[in-house]
Scaffold this motif. Structure first.
Motif, PDB file in Angstrom:
ATOM      1  N   VAL A   1     -14.589  -2.557   3.815  1.00 12.85           N
ATOM      2  CA  VAL A   1     -13.960  -1.113   2.930  1.00 12.85           C
ATOM      3  C   VAL A   1     -14.512  -1.425   2.052  1.00 12.85           C
ATOM      4  CG1 VAL A   1     -12.496  -0.019   2.021  1.00 12.85           C
ATOM      5  CG2 VAL A   1     -12.291  -0.315   4.774  1.00 12.85           C
ATOM      6  N   TRP A   2     -14.503  -2.598   0.777  1.00 11.44           N
ATOM      7  CA  TRP A   2     -14.691  -3.424  -0.152  1.00 11.44           C
ATOM      8  C   TRP A   2     -16.269  -3.577  -0.729  1.00 11.44           C
ATOM      9  CZ3 TRP A   2     -10.634  -7.425  -0.843  1.00 11.44           C
ATOM     10  CH2 TRP A   2      -9.387  -7.635  -0.835  1.00 11.44           C
TER      11      TRP A   2
ATOM     12  N   THR B   1     -14.048  -8.674   8.164  1.00 10.24           N
ATOM     13  CA  THR B   1     -12.829  -7.803   8.805  1.00 10.24           C
ATOM     14  C   THR B   1     -12.973  -6.975   7.837  1.00 10.24           C
ATOM     15  OG1 THR B   1     -12.071 -10.477   8.502  1.00 10.24           O
ATOM     16  CG2 THR B   1     -10.627  -8.650   8.612  1.00 10.24           C
ATOM     17  N   ASN B   2     -11.744  -6.349   8.980  1.00 12.14           N
ATOM     18  CA  ASN B   2     -11.382  -4.754   8.274  1.00 12.14           C
ATOM     19  C   ASN B   2     -10.161  -4.643   8.931  1.00 12.14           C
ATOM     20  OD1 ASN B   2     -11.620  -2.440   6.878  1.00 12.14           O
ATOM     21  ND2 ASN B   2     -12.675  -1.268   8.408  1.00 12.14           N
ATOM     22  N   THR B   3      -9.295  -4.805   8.198  1.00 14.70           N
ATOM     23  CA  THR B   3      -7.330  -4.485   7.975  1.00 14.70           C
ATOM     24  C   THR B   3      -6.790  -4.180   6.801  1.00 14.70           C
ATOM     25  OG1 THR B   3      -7.139  -6.988   7.412  1.00 14.70           O
ATOM     26  CG2 THR B   3      -7.888  -6.380  10.127  1.00 14.70           C
ATOM     27  N   LYS B   4      -5.682  -3.900   7.215  1.00 17.55           N
ATOM     28  CA  LYS B   4      -5.022  -3.329   5.547  1.00 17.55           C
ATOM     29  C   LYS B   4      -4.817  -4.412   4.610  1.00 17.55           C
ATOM     30  CE  LYS B   4      -2.615   0.838   7.852  1.00 17.55           C
ATOM     31  NZ  LYS B   4      -0.686   0.697   7.654  1.00 17.55           N
ATOM     32  N   GLN B   5      -4.691  -5.550   5.049  1.00 19.19           N
ATOM     33  CA  GLN B   5      -4.382  -7.384   5.081  1.00 19.19           C
ATOM     34  C   GLN B   5      -6.275  -7.479   4.175  1.00 19.19           C
ATOM     35  OE1 GLN B   5      -2.662 -10.434   7.330  1.00 19.19           O
ATOM     36  NE2 GLN B   5      -1.903 -10.946   5.269  1.00 19.19           N
TER      37      GLN B   5
ATOM     38  N   ASP C   1     -10.535  -3.831  -6.980  1.00 18.21           N
ATOM     39  CA  ASP C   1     -10.892  -5.170  -5.744  1.00 18.21           C
ATOM     40  C   ASP C   1     -12.469  -5.648  -5.881  1.00 18.21           C
ATOM     41  OD1 ASP C   1      -8.141  -4.976  -4.154  1.00 18.21           O
ATOM     42  OD2 ASP C   1      -8.432  -2.754  -3.416  1.00 18.21           O
TER      43      ASP C   1
ATOM     44  N   PRO D   1      -9.226  -5.578   3.867  1.00 18.48           N
ATOM     45  CA  PRO D   1     -10.613  -4.657   3.667  1.00 18.48           C
ATOM     46  C   PRO D   1     -11.347  -4.645   3.351  1.00 18.48           C
ATOM     47  CG  PRO D   1      -8.483  -4.313   2.013  1.00 18.48           C
ATOM     48  CD  PRO D   1      -8.218  -5.710   2.762  1.00 18.48           C
ATOM     49  N   TRP D   2     -11.923  -6.249   3.858  1.00 14.25           N
ATOM     50  CA  TRP D   2     -13.254  -6.770   3.298  1.00 14.25           C
ATOM     51  C   TRP D   2     -14.612  -5.863   3.627  1.00 14.25           C
ATOM     52  CZ3 TRP D   2     -12.332 -11.959   4.979  1.00 14.25           C
ATOM     53  CH2 TRP D   2     -10.630 -12.922   5.096  1.00 14.25           C
TER      54      TRP D   2
END
Length: 916
Positions: A197-198, A188-192, A157, A194-195
């Protein structure tokens, strides 16, 4: 100001923004201009020096700048950029400051050789992912990006650490990221998607590379605080923190501000600065009551902060800009630049007093724009209205409140503080002190005038503070001191009438005083227009039987002459009835005494406003009590007419006495002194006896007593109708006079009746009004009885034995003494009886009584009519042998008299005519 010059970007009419941008489209960003030009506006603070050391060779730590917006993070990042990109220029800049500051170690700081720099203000959102920035700006970025994307299904990723190490091995890099937290928190931080987190994982990789391979990568980021997730991964590798909070941070920031603002601040000699601000600093030390041990330190602080006072800088940084939307150093620069440009050219130092509410260019507009606080703007509007109110209320503001704008501006600025809101009077005193001290007493008076005429200034302990809510007391007094609201016009409030009402109440407000006395307050111009402003009911035309007590508004000069002239010119009747109440010597005219007028106005306004706010009801009571307390002691003397001189009224004399009473006790005290000390009973008795001889009416007698006695005779003080009638009846009760009550009853001492018994029987019978004109005083012997007028008492006559058991007079008696009437004595009426038959010589018929009546002397026609009426002569009464004696007449008067004689009657005329 000793030749001090603002930098070029602050000299324009429109101040340019002070925010530092690393890069922009106009190519004017901090990283897009020459290193020398940018470093020229940079001061080597401790934070700048620490950051320069942290990026040197051999240091293996990421650098994190922590601080809220506006503290200078972007400026420091730009300085580091030039340190990477132009190490030679930056080293020269450090050496130059080392010499200037006497710190040679600055020139010894080792910088990296020229390093490729990737810098970006992330809040611009030009890059969705951080690796896109790195690949886009790095010379070997396209290759590594392609290599990562070519991994196919094995692609991760985010780019792995091996790819990044390979990238930086190709070209060592300094990655400078501004507004990192702002960018990170917006991901944005969603399962779709996950920016975040990246990004979290990618910054962790960069931090570890910077720590393990400092020769390949230097990571520099800025965040607002160290508590967010954006900082956590960097924090794991123990970065070098620059938090702008070191022990010298405040002093460094001050020096940075001055260097940023002024092109030549460091070139002004300290000795000149000390001499320029000596008066201000001396007053600060005195008014702040600084300990002698601190004097030198304080003087150093003032020199370092010049041209701004250190207490102003503390106020702005710690109290006004803190906890607001202001961006600290950035906005402070704009505010200070504005206030410097608006200063008085002769002002040696800039204080809170230079933030003038009457000048938007004095830094206030920049301040309000910076704090974005509606409360501050609203409070400014309130303060501006208060400033206008003081200007309107104070006469000659330039003379009485010369520091008005300075004091109001300083108080407004200090009222924005978070803690210790407002100002001590001593602080305001220092704020307005410039090249010379301001006298303590004058300042106190000026400040009191401002506070009293402002309605948003509140007293909080010993501090004064502007607040949005109105101070009822301050508003009341401010309006009361505004002369434009009061006067005689239709849209004005009449303060003088209110003051007169208060005086009337204080002196004659009790029920007993109101029944017996009429208190009239003469107008301000009492000598020429005494009745101006006096209510209609209190004008002389409406006076009743109450004693007039005239309040004179000022102590007259030459009391006797002034009051005598006043009585002749301003009062046509009751001149002997009035009593003058005089104020204390040296008193100001009642209606020109500003302190009394302000109190009267406060009472008037509070009375009107109390229905809208119960606080004004309390203030109404407070100021009315204060005003009445002053008024009840103001009038300590009274004057009453002693002798009258109509032809030369300046020769009149007055009794002037001290009554030693206050307020409502004054009328009765004055009345008691007049009755006991000035009223001479013998004079009154003589006047009444003279009136009885003339058969005068009681009404006329009382009216005569209310007027001065002519011929320089001592005036008989008027004690009021009730008391005068009582004294008249008491004379009657002593048997000296009799009183004809309207022809219906005679008041006279009865045989064997003592004075007290007669007084109790007679008192209260005289009546009032018209009845007094129908009631007459006369001598006792003139009272008619059932058989005529009571004959005068005859003296007892000695007798002798007549030899036949009877008694004869010892000596011959005058005619009538033996019972046979003799001739009538002209002065006294007496009966003449005729025997039956109507003749003194005998004969039958009914007995007829004939009375001879005459006046005791010459009198007026009006009195003659009264006498005829008192003698019981009606239109049907038969009278005879009438003799009318006139001392002298002119021919015209004689002709007029003869024409008025009734027809059908014959007359004899005898007169003495002068022949010339």
């Amino acid at each position: 100001m000793l030749g001090l010059t603002l930098r070029e970007e602050f000299q324009g009419r429109r101040l340019k923004g002070t925010a530092i941008e690393l890069a922009n489209e106009n190519k004017t960003g901090a990283t897009q201009i020459g290193a020398a030009k940018f470093l020229d506006i940079t001061y080597p603070t401790a934070d700048v020096v620490a950051a320069m050391e942290a990026i040197g060779p051999g240091h293996g730590q990421p650098v994190v700048l922590i601080g809220e917006r506006g503290q200078g993070k972007s400026h420091l990042l730009a300085a580091l950029y030039h340190g990477f990109n132009n190490p030679d220029v930056t080293s020269g800049w450090l050496k130059g400051w080392g010499v200037r500051l006497g710190q040679p170690k600055l020139g010894e700081i080792e910088l990296r050789p020229k390093t490729h720099v990737i810098s970006e203000s992330l809040h611009r959102q030009n890059y969705k992912f951080l690796w896109d920035l790195v690949f886009d700006r790095h010379p070997h970025g396209s290759y590594i990006k392609g290599k990562w994307e070519a991994q196919g299904d094995k692609r991760t990723d985010i780019p792995g650490d091996k790819l990044l190490v390979e990238l930086f091995q190709h070209t060592p890099t300094a990655l400078v990221l501004d507004e990192f937290q702002t960018w990170y928190d917006g991901l944005t931080n969603t399962k779709q998607f996950p920016w975040r987190v990246w990004a979290f994982n990618f910054i962790q990789i960069l931090s570890e590379i910077a720590k393990e391979h400092p020769e390949l990568l230097v990571l520099v980021v800025s965040v607002r605080n160290g508590e967010t997730e954006a900082y956590q991964q960097i924090h794991r590798v123990n970065p070098r923190q620059i938090d702008f909070k070191g022990p010298n941070a405040r002093r460094d920031r001050l020096r940075l501000l001055l260097h940023r603002l002024f092109a030549n601040r460091s070139q002004v000699p300290e000795q000149q600065i000390e001499a320029t601000i000596a008066a201000h600093v001396s007053e600060h030390l005195r008014l702040a009551e600084a300990a002698p041990a601190d004097h030198q330190r304080v003087r150093v602080d003032f020199v370092e902060a010049w041209p701004f006072a250190p207490h102003l800088m503390t106020l702005l940084e710690d109290q006004v800009l803190v906890a607001t939307q202001a961006q600290e150093t950035r906005d402070l620069i704009r505010i200070l630049a504005d206030v410097f440009k608006s200063r008085d050219v002769n002002s040696p130092i800039i204080t809170a007093a230079d933030f003038r509410l009457d000048d938007d260019k004095s830094g206030i507009a920049a301040l309000l724009d910076s704090v974005s606080n509606q409360h501050h703007a609203s409070l400014r509007e309130k303060a501006q209205r208060n400033l206008s109110a003081v200007l309107a209320a104070v006469k000659d503001p330039a003379q009485n409140v010369p520091h008005l704008a300075d004091i109001v501006g300083a108080l407004w600025l200090r009222s924005l503080a978070i803690n210790n809101t407002g100002a001590e009077p001593a602080e305001l005193h220092v704020d307005i002190t410039r090249s010379k001290p301001v006298d303590d007493n004058f300042f106190s008076a000026e400040l009191s005038t401002i506070v009293e005429n402002s309605f948003n200034i509140h007293q909080d302990g010993s501090r004064l503070v502007f607040r949005e809510e109105e101070n009822p007391q301050a508003k009341l007094i401010a309006n009361a001191r505004n002369d434009r609201l009061f006067g005689d016009g239709p849209d004005k409030l009449n303060d003088r009438q209110q003051l007169a009402r208060e005086v009337r109440y204080v002196i004659g407000g009790t029920e007993s005083a109101a029944r017996a006395f009429r208190v009239v307050v003469l107008g301000a111009n009492w000598t020429d227009e005494p009745w101006s402003g006096v209510e209609e009911v209190d004008l002389p035309a409406h006076w009743d039987d109450r004693i007039p007590l005239l309040v004179v508004p000022e102590p007259p000069d030459r009391v006797d002459a002034r009051l005598g002239i006043w009585l002749k010119e301003r009062l046509q009747r009751h001149r002997n009835a009035v009593r003058f109440l005089l104020p204390r010597d040296a008193s100001e005219n009642l209606f020109y005494d500003r302190d009394l007028l302000v109190l009267a106005r406060a009472v008037l306004l509070a009375e009107r406003w109390k229905t809208h706010n119960p606080e004004y009801s309390k203030l109404h009571t407070k100021y009315q009590r204060e005003l009445r307390g002053i008024l009840k002691r103001r009038f300590d003397r009274f004057a009453i007419l002693a002798t009258w001189n109509f032809q030369s009224p300046s020769q009149c004399t007055f009794h002037i006495e001290s009554h030693r009473a206050e307020g409502a006790q004054i009328p009765e005290s004055v009345d008691g002194l007049v009755s006991k000390n000035l009223f001479v009973s013998e004079d009154f008795d003589a006047l009444v006896l003279a009136a009885a001889q003339q058969n005068e009416s009681v009404g006329r007698l009382l009216r005569e007593l209310q007027e001065p006695r002519p011929g320089g005779e001592d005036c008989i003080p008027w004690l009021g109708e009730t008391l005068m009638k009582e004294k008249l009846v008491k004379i009657c009760a002593r048997g000296e006079i009799a009183i004809n009550l309207r022809g219906m009853e005679y008041l006279q001492v009865r045989g064997g009746e003592d004075e007290e018994t007669a007084w109790r029987r007679m008192r209260g019978k005289l009546g009032t009004g018209k009845h007094l004109d129908e009631t007459y005083v006369l001598l006792p012997q003139a009272v008619p009885h059932s058989e005529g007028v009571l004959p005068p008492q005859q003296p007892e006559v000695p007798t002798r034995n007549d030899g036949a058991g009877g008694r004869l007079p010892l000596w011959p008696q005058p005619p009538g003494a033996d019972g046979i009437p003799g001739p009538s004595v002209g002065a006294g009426p007496g009966p003449i009886s005729t025997p039956p038959g109507g003749s003194i010589f005998g004969g039958g018929g009914a007995t007829t009584t004939v009375r001879q009546l005459s006046t005791a002397g010459a009198t007026s026609a009006l009195n003659l009519l009264g006498k005829v009426e008192s003698w019981g002569i009606t239109p049907g009464t038969q009278v005879e042998d009438i003799q009318l004696k006139v001392a002298n007449l002119t021919g015209a008067q004689l002709n007029d008299l003869l024409k008025k004689l009734p027809d059908g009657i014959t007359y004899e005329l005898t007169l003495h005519k002068e022949d010339r």
